[in-house]
Write an enzyme that holds these catalytic residues in place. Structure first.
Site, PDB file in Angstrom:
ATOM      1  N   ASP A 286       0.842  -1.199   0.000  1.00 44.40           N
ATOM      2  CA  ASP A 286       0.000   0.000   0.000  1.00 44.40           C
ATOM      3  C   ASP A 286       0.880   1.254   0.000  1.00 44.40           C
ATOM      4  O   ASP A 286       1.712   1.448   0.885  1.00 44.40           O
ATOM      5  CB  ASP A 286      -0.890  -0.016   1.236  1.00 44.40           C
ATOM      6  CG  ASP A 286      -1.944   1.083   1.242  1.00 44.40           C
ATOM      7  OD1 ASP A 286      -1.983   1.891   0.297  1.00 44.40           O
ATOM      8  OD2 ASP A 286      -2.725   1.129   2.212  1.00 44.40           O
ATOM      9  N   GLY A 312      -2.265  -4.575  -2.072  1.00 44.62           N
ATOM     10  CA  GLY A 312      -2.218  -3.133  -1.914  1.00 44.62           C
ATOM     11  C   GLY A 312      -3.239  -2.602  -0.920  1.00 44.62           C
ATOM     12  O   GLY A 312      -3.545  -3.240   0.084  1.00 44.62           O
ATOM     13  N   HIS A 313      -3.777  -1.420  -1.235  1.00 40.42           N
ATOM     14  CA  HIS A 313      -4.620  -0.666  -0.299  1.00 40.42           C
ATOM     15  C   HIS A 313      -5.911  -1.402   0.040  1.00 40.42           C
ATOM     16  O   HIS A 313      -6.218  -1.628   1.214  1.00 40.42           O
ATOM     17  CB  HIS A 313      -4.916   0.704  -0.911  1.00 40.42           C
ATOM     18  CG  HIS A 313      -5.613   1.664  -0.007  1.00 40.42           C
ATOM     19  ND1 HIS A 313      -5.061   2.113   1.170  1.00 40.42           N
ATOM     20  CD2 HIS A 313      -6.823   2.279  -0.111  1.00 40.42           C
ATOM     21  CE1 HIS A 313      -5.886   2.962   1.759  1.00 40.42           C
ATOM     22  NE2 HIS A 313      -6.967   3.075   1.001  1.00 40.42           N
ATOM     23  N   PHE A 314      -6.690  -1.748  -0.967  1.00 43.25           N
ATOM     24  CA  PHE A 314      -7.954  -2.438  -0.746  1.00 43.25           C
ATOM     25  C   PHE A 314      -7.719  -3.946  -0.805  1.00 43.25           C
ATOM     26  O   PHE A 314      -8.105  -4.628  -1.756  1.00 43.25           O
ATOM     27  CB  PHE A 314      -9.010  -1.977  -1.758  1.00 43.25           C
ATOM     28  CG  PHE A 314      -9.564  -0.610  -1.470  1.00 43.25           C
ATOM     29  CD1 PHE A 314     -10.366  -0.393  -0.359  1.00 43.25           C
ATOM     30  CD2 PHE A 314      -9.268   0.465  -2.287  1.00 43.25           C
ATOM     31  CE1 PHE A 314     -10.885   0.872  -0.079  1.00 43.25           C
ATOM     32  CE2 PHE A 314      -9.776   1.734  -2.024  1.00 43.25           C
ATOM     33  CZ  PHE A 314     -10.583   1.936  -0.914  1.00 43.25           C
TER      34      PHE A 314
END
Length: 336
Positions: A286, A312-314
């Site tokens: 992320d 990553g982020h989600f």
């Protein structure tokens, strides 16, 4: 019996009767096998269930708050707190994956998802206000004990709930949500500039963070396999970001995020004093909340269950199949 009859009269073979007879036996055998399999599943406690997610609204302090809810009313409660720029939509798959055993509640903050979006000139878009409204929703639902799943903006909302009523928190699941300064790096530089000068120029510079390019970036950057990410995510989020007036709401929240940092010492003290059972499931790639923000939890929560995941982020969009077993195992041991 029909097969026996055919054998007794081979020269008068009735093909229709033979087919019907065999089909009947096949159906009966299949039904028998299905009943046997069902009985076996039930005996072993693994009967398949399909929880229903309900989509509801409740008015809290004059603001319509939308929330998703599923699971038995008397089960342990799991509160899911979403991040930016999404909504409870980010938990659409996780909710039924938990609701066979837990009561799952996932609200949208004002200005997000299906909740009200009052004008920012008349409503203060702050993390304090979000915490108050989510707390009000829980009170109306008569929820007095719950575990929290916090992600991104969900972390500062959740920390406010925990600091106000720490005795209510039964456990934490943290996914890319900060409680330490270490995680606020390169992505945050233009936001920190806005915190420092509060200028119109710095505010306008942040408008790029609510464009389709950035929204798509949040879903695809650092993912192990982008083909696992549904494009519906950024189409859905961007449609809501593009509502008239919503960009100003997001700018207000970028500015208010500065109020979260002075709260971190109190949050860390809460960790040390109350030692809530905690699971970290963090997307290590992320760019917004890098893994530097995950490691410090181990300082204040020595028994934290810690997992950096190659995504990553989600993270739930990419590694749902890896994360759900970790989450269920944690909840079943620590919360149930």
């Amino acid at each position: 019996m029909k097969v026996t009859e055919v054998r007794d009269v081979p020269l008068r073979l009735d093909r229709r009767r033979l087919i019907v007879g065999i089909s009947g036996m096949t159906i009966a055998a299949a039904a028998s096998q299905s009943a046997s399999a069902k009985s076996s599943r039930e005996a072993s406690g693994t009967a398949v269930t399909y929880p229903v997610t309900y989509h509801r609204t409740m008015v809290i302090d004059g603001i319509k708050i939308f929330y998703r809810e599923a699971g038995p009313k008397d089960a342990p409660v799991i509160l899911l707190l979403h991040g930016f720029p999404t909504s409870s939509h980010m938990f659409r798959n996780l909710i039924p994956a938990l609701a066979d055993r837990y009561r799952v509640i996932a609200p949208d903050y004002p200005g997000y998802g299906q909740s009200d979006m009052p004008d920012h000139a008349t409503f203060k878009y702050t993390f304090d206000r979000f915490g108050e409204l989510v707390g009000g929703l829980l009170d109306q639902l008569r929820v007095t004990r719950y575990a929290m799943y916090v992600m991104d903006y969900g972390a500062p909302v959740g920390w406010r709930l925990a600091l106000k009523q720490p005795e209510r928190i039964t456990g934490l699941i943290v996914q890319n949500g900060n409680a330490y300064d270490e995680g606020l790096k390169e992505f945050w530089d233009p936001i920190k500039k806005y915190w420092a000068d509060g200028s119109d120029a710095s505010r306008k510079a942040l408008l790029k963070l609510v464009t389709l390019e950035t929204t798509k970036f949040q879903y695809t950057d650092g993912m192990s396999d982008v083909s696992r990410i549904s494009p519906d995510n950024w189409v859905h989020d961007q449609a809501l970001l593009d509502r008239p007036g919503n960009s100003e709401i997001q700018m207000d929240l970028f500015y208010d995020y500065r109020t979260n940092l002075p709260l971190y010492p109190a949050v860390q003290a809460y960790f040390r004093k109350h030692r809530p059972p905690t699971l970290i499931v963090w997307g290590k790639n992320d760019f917004i909340f890098p893994a530097d923000g995950a490691h410090p939890y181990k300082r204040d929560l020595p028994k934290v269950e810690f997992h950096l995941i190659n995504t990553g982020h989600f993270a739930l969009e990419d590694k749902f199949d890896e994360m759900v077993p970790l989450i269920r195992d944690f909840l079943n041991r620590k919360i149930a």
